[in-house]
Design an enzyme around this catalytic site. Structure first.
Site, short mmCIF file in Angstrom:
data_model
loop_
_atom_site.label_atom_id
_atom_site.label_comp_id
_atom_site.label_asym_id
_atom_site.label_seq_id
_atom_site.Cartn_x
_atom_site.Cartn_y
_atom_site.Cartn_z
N SER A 1 9.52 -3.84 7.31
CA SER A 1 10.26 -3.06 6.33
C SER A 1 9.71 -1.65 6.29
O SER A 1 8.54 -1.41 6.65
CB SER A 1 10.12 -3.69 4.93
OG SER A 1 10.64 -2.83 3.92
N TYR B 1 4.50 -7.32 -1.93
CA TYR B 1 5.56 -7.18 -0.94
C TYR B 1 5.25 -6.04 0.04
O TYR B 1 5.26 -6.23 1.26
CB TYR B 1 6.91 -6.93 -1.62
CG TYR B 1 8.02 -6.71 -0.62
CD1 TYR B 1 8.57 -7.78 0.07
CD2 TYR B 1 8.51 -5.43 -0.36
CE1 TYR B 1 9.58 -7.58 1.02
CE2 TYR B 1 9.51 -5.22 0.57
CZ TYR B 1 10.05 -6.30 1.26
OH TYR B 1 11.04 -6.10 2.19
#
Length: 239
Positions: free
Chosen positions: A133, A146
């Site tokens: 990501s 995350y």
């Protein structure tokens, strides 16, 4: 020559759409996720042969032998896409959510990719694609685990690329860093430049076809990546 690919995290989002793109381009696909019913539905839609295997990536000890079983069933897998992941907006640092993120995105990711490396090293060539990501580039007070887990993924992929290079093996390792994609993972306010999973899947397949080692999805996110890399910490911390 028949081409085989395994997609880990194929029951929804980018993984599901990428399975469709790969099958449309002649790949037989191994579909991996926790929800076998969703994998079976997807398998029936595909134009090429599809194998399904229910695997909970967050439980590495059970997951690793199951993935090895799937590799044996498919025979001669050349492409692995590891896209299983989870994330929470968690500014309160609720430990259960932090732990769940680490179990899947760190421990599970490393375990699954370990099996892929083992197979491709024995095979002598191949391709590993990790869905990280843009969050890998910076910390987040709203989602600490995350972002940190995505940084782990990207760093781990780079390490594997260096390892294969030193072994002089033609194994491509691709780090895919999406921005915002319209999946269950996209959470929060003020979201922009949201891409469809279909568009993301096509851009990832293009990177696979070109044997790229890194790609932002969609490509416009490279601008944000550049900003994040040059932004002073003292300024970023106040955002």
């Amino acid at each position: 020559m028949k081409r085989n690919a395994i997609i880990v995290g194929a029951s929804s989002g980018i993984g599901l759409e990428l399975a469709k793109v790969l099958a449309a381009n002649g790949y037989s696909v191994g579909l991996v996720a926790r929800r076998l019913n969703l994998l079976s539905e997807l398998a029936r839609e595909l134009p090429t042969r599809a194998f399904t295997k229910a695997i909970d990536v967050s439980k590495p000890i059970e997951a690793m032998p199951l993935l090895r079983e799937l590799i044996v069933e498919m025979n001669n897998v050349e492409l692995f896409v590891i896209g299983a992941g989870i994330g929470f907006i968690n500014p309160e640092l609720d430990w259960e959510r932090e732990r769940e993120t680490i179990d899947l995105n760190v421990s599970g990711f490393a375990a699954i990719i370990n099996v892929a490396v083992e197979h491709l090293q024995a095979r002598g060539s191949g391709h590993i694609v990790g869905i990280s990501s843009l969050a890998a580039l910076c910390g987040s007070g709203g989602a600490p685990a995350y972002n940190a887990s995505k940084a782990f993924m990207s760093n781990y992929l780079q390490g594997l690329r260096q390892r294969f290079c030193k072994l002089k093996l033609p194994v491509v390792v691709t780090d895919v860093q999406p921005g915002l994609v319209d999946t269950a993972m996209a959470k929060g306010e003020g979201l922009f430049w949201m891409a469809s999973p279909q568009k993301a899947a096509h851009q990832i397949f293009d990177a696979i076809r070109k044997r790229r080692i890194h790609v932002y999805v969609t490509r416009r996110w490279r601008v944000i990546a550049w900003v994040l890399r040059v932004l002073p910490d003292s300024f970023y911390d106040k955002l």
